[in-house]
Design a protein around this motif. Structure first.
Motif, PDB file in Angstrom:
ATOM      1  N   ILE A 106       1.247   7.538   6.973  1.00 29.07           N
ATOM      2  CA  ILE A 106       0.894   5.913   6.750  1.00 29.07           C
ATOM      3  C   ILE A 106       1.755   5.131   7.231  1.00 29.07           C
ATOM      4  CG2 ILE A 106       0.415   4.111   5.155  1.00 29.07           C
ATOM      5  CD1 ILE A 106       0.010   6.532   2.850  1.00 29.07           C
ATOM      6  N   TYR A 115       1.429   5.330  10.920  1.00 29.30           N
ATOM      7  CA  TYR A 115      -0.137   4.806  11.051  1.00 29.30           C
ATOM      8  C   TYR A 115       0.574   3.389  11.234  1.00 29.30           C
ATOM      9  CZ  TYR A 115      -4.788   3.541  10.948  1.00 29.30           C
ATOM     10  OH  TYR A 115      -6.141   2.610  11.199  1.00 29.30           O
ATOM     11  N   LYS A 116       0.943   2.773  10.407  1.00 27.50           N
ATOM     12  CA  LYS A 116       0.901   1.411  10.815  1.00 27.50           C
ATOM     13  C   LYS A 116       2.082   0.726  11.887  1.00 27.50           C
ATOM     14  CE  LYS A 116       0.480   0.010   5.799  1.00 27.50           C
ATOM     15  NZ  LYS A 116      -0.226  -0.932   5.473  1.00 27.50           N
ATOM     16  N   PHE A 172       1.080   3.808  -3.125  1.00 25.55           N
ATOM     17  CA  PHE A 172       0.768   5.125  -2.807  1.00 25.55           C
ATOM     18  C   PHE A 172       2.323   6.242  -3.420  1.00 25.55           C
ATOM     19  CE2 PHE A 172       1.808   9.493  -0.530  1.00 25.55           C
ATOM     20  CZ  PHE A 172       0.114  10.254  -0.443  1.00 25.55           C
ATOM     21  N   SER A 187       0.693  -1.022  -0.114  1.00 29.61           N
ATOM     22  CA  SER A 187       0.365   0.260   0.002  1.00 29.61           C
ATOM     23  C   SER A 187       1.064   0.604  -0.096  1.00 29.61           C
ATOM     24  CB  SER A 187      -0.576  -0.134   1.232  1.00 29.61           C
ATOM     25  OG  SER A 187       0.016  -0.002   2.298  1.00 29.61           O
ATOM     26  N   MET A 188       1.371   1.062   0.619  1.00 26.65           N
ATOM     27  CA  MET A 188       2.953   2.340   0.757  1.00 26.65           C
ATOM     28  C   MET A 188       3.142   2.701  -0.464  1.00 26.65           C
ATOM     29  SD  MET A 188       4.439   1.797   4.734  1.00 26.65           S
ATOM     30  CE  MET A 188       6.148   3.176   4.569  1.00 26.65           C
TER      31      MET A 188
END
Length: 590
Positions: A277, A280-281, A178, A174-175
């Motif tokens: 991100i 947060y992870k 992005f 996901s990162m």
């Protein structure tokens, strides 16, 4: 005075461009072994550079929490070796590829200069010498980015980016996704920018050549400029050219700056997003601190080559633009047509003949009309007439600087247009009105056509042309430096030096273009004696305004408006009381 007017874009923009594929085939592929070694070195360098971010995860997630000193020492050893490999490969890359790139530049310059010298005289009549200097010395410099570190860095950067991308996906898909959005946007902008920049670089080569050409003329004509108090207008003309060059550079810098700032902005957004991100992870327990540090470092390794590619892309674009202009020169038709000029002359008698020869410099503007004459071996043919009548054009045809539009010029009954130029010109000698001398010594200039001549041959030429009459007064004699274009010598001295050069060459055909025009009365008397020696047993074409110097010519051709108006010996033409009679009596009164 507008010396640097913008040329229309049509011819400049429509010219065929050199593609990466062509550059690869002609420049890179012949040196594939070196390039392959370079690629291996760059791969080793890039792989070794990835060791640090790769091992940083182990340091934070395994070594430090477990206080594993043995693994720490192993990790430091591995990272240290990687750094050593990176340093050695970086040195070898510069040593091998950068040196090879400079060798390629020197090789290309030699090839371009050789090509330029093989082009016909008409090309030089329409092109400034300074402009050609720029094209030979500057246009080829960009190829260092093709064979040098530029292209290899681009390939290496691509490899690094791809490996980094794989490792990034492995850490967090996901990162990574992005990050790829702003990177893709930057890639599109960069491609558009390169398409915009290439014509700018190409135009820069043209402007630079024009400015250099004008500057060369200015320096060569400095005496005329000072004599007419024209420094200010020359300064203004040069400033205009420099301003055009500046505006061109400004355009390319602006485009490059847009790419750089865009990359900074987009990639800055990506980095900011990753911080959010990633943070947060980590807080959610989906990512370790080691993973985040590795991701951040690897992200730098993926992005750095992309940003670097904007600079490398500009360099490659500049290289291709320079190759465009170099290719233009290399594709020009040489004057030595090997397919048609197949006749080799080992020796000649010097029987020269014009058969119904017509010539034009421009379409539908003939300057010679149906010229017919024969110059037997050892004879002297004088061309007289008003300025612009076509005398020099006839001499140019004899010298093979020009080719007839129709009709035929023959040497020993062989069509001169089918004769190998080198085999003919080795039997040709030319003494011009404004004779060109090279910077150096008197000796070097006389020896120019025959560098290996013996001292006896040299002295014979010196005495025959009465050069010793003035060199004996110089402290260094024949080793006296004469300055650029012989500026330290008088007109008469330069002319005698040129005649000595022609005598040493020992040609079978001589062209004398106003050979005595720059001489004072005393020098002219000396030169007339040496010219008698020079023309003995040689076919001679003389262009003369001083009709008193050609009384003994075997035939005199009066050329008017591109036609032979009269022909005959001096006595015959005087008896006719025609155009020659008018010219001669007019000069006699003066």
């Amino acid at each position: 005075m507008q010396h640097y007017k913008n040329k229309t874009k049509t011819s400049e923009d429509k010219k065929k461009k050199v593609t990466i594929a062509q550059a690869f085939k002609t420049i890179i592929w012949p040196r594939r072994n070196l390039v392959f070694i370079g690629l291996i070195l760059i791969v080793l360098s890039r792989l070794s550079s990835l060791v640090l971010p790769w091992k940083s995860k182990a340091l934070l997630d395994d070594v430090i929490p477990n206080k594993d000193y043995d693994q720490l020492y192993n990790l430091l050893l591995i990272v240290g070796i990687a750094i050593l490999v990176q340093s050695i490969t970086s040195f070898l890359l510069t040593k091998i590829l950068s040196v090879q790139a400079q060798y390629l530049i020197s090789e290309l310059r030699a090839q371009v200069q050789k090509k330029v010298l093989s082009l016909p005289i008409r090309f030089f009549d329409n092109t400034k010498s300074g402009e050609l200097v720029s094209r030979i010395m500057t246009d080829v410099e960009g190829v260092r980015n093709l064979i040098g570190t530029g292209l290899v860095q681009m390939v290496g950067g691509t490899i690094t980016a791809v490996i980094s991308l794989i490792l990034l996906v492995n850490i967090s898909l996901s990162m990574t996704l992005f990050v790829l959005v702003p990177v893709a946007i930057f890639g599109v902008i960069a491609l558009k920018a390169f398409g915009y920049i290439r014509p700018i670089f190409r135009k820069r080569g043209v402007i630079n050549a024009q400015v250099t050409g004008r500057l060369t003329e200015t320096l060569a004509g400095v005496r005329v400029i000072k004599a007419f108090n024209a420094e200010e207008q020359e300064n203004k003309a040069f400033e205009e050219g420099v301003e055009r060059l500046f505006q061109n550079v400004k355009k390319s810098l602006t485009a490059t700056a847009i790419m750089t700032s865009t990359s900074t902005f987009l990639l800055g957004i990506a980095s900011t997003g990753i911080m959010g991100i990633g943070g947060y992870k980590i807080m959610m327990g989906e990512l370790t601190v080691g993973d985040f540090l590795s991701f951040t470092l690897l992200l730098g390794f993926m992005i750095a080559p992309i940003v670097q590619m904007s600079n490398i892309g500009s360099q490659l674009t500049e290289a291709l633009a320079g190759l465009d202009r170099t290719e233009e020169l290399m594709n020009m038709t040489t004057e030595e047509d090997s397919e048609n000029r197949t006749i080799i002359l080992d020796k000649i008698d010097g029987h020269l003949e014009f058969k119904d020869v017509s010539f034009q410099y421009e379409e539908d503007k003939e300057v010679l009309h149906n010229i017919d004459f024969t110059a037997p071996p050892g004879s002297v043919t004088a061309l007289v007439g008003s300025s612009g009548s076509g005398k020099s054009t006839i001499a140019g045809l004899v010298a093979t600087f020009l080719n007839p539009k129709s009709g035929m010029v023959t040497i020993d009954h062989q069509d001169l247009s089918k004769v190998n130029l080198s085999s003919y010109r080795q039997h040709l000698g030319v003494v011009l009105q404004d004779e060109f001398l090279f910077e150096g010594t008197i000796r070097e200039n006389i020896l120019f056509p025959k560098p290996n001549a013996s001292e006896e041959e040299l002295q014979h030429a010196v005495k025959a042309a009465y050069v010793n009459e003035f060199t004996d007064r110089f402290d260094d004699g024949l080793d006296t430096l004469i300055g650029e274009r012989g500026v330290k010598l008088s007109g008469g001295q330069r002319q005698r030096l040129a005649i000595a050069r022609a005598i040493l060459a020992d040609p079978k055909i001589i062209i004398l273009d106003e050979a005595t025009s720059n001489l004072d009365t005393e020098s002219e008397g000396l030169i007339q004696k040496s010219l008698s020696e020079l023309t003995k047993n040689r076919t001679t074409i003389v262009i003369a305004h001083r009709l008193s110097t050609i009384k003994k010519a075997d035939q005199i051709l009066v050329v008017e408006a591109g036609r032979i108006a009269e022909r005959g010996s001096h006595e015959e033409l005087i008896a006719k009381q025609g155009r020659y009679f008018d010219l001669y009596t007019y000069q006699a009164k003066i």
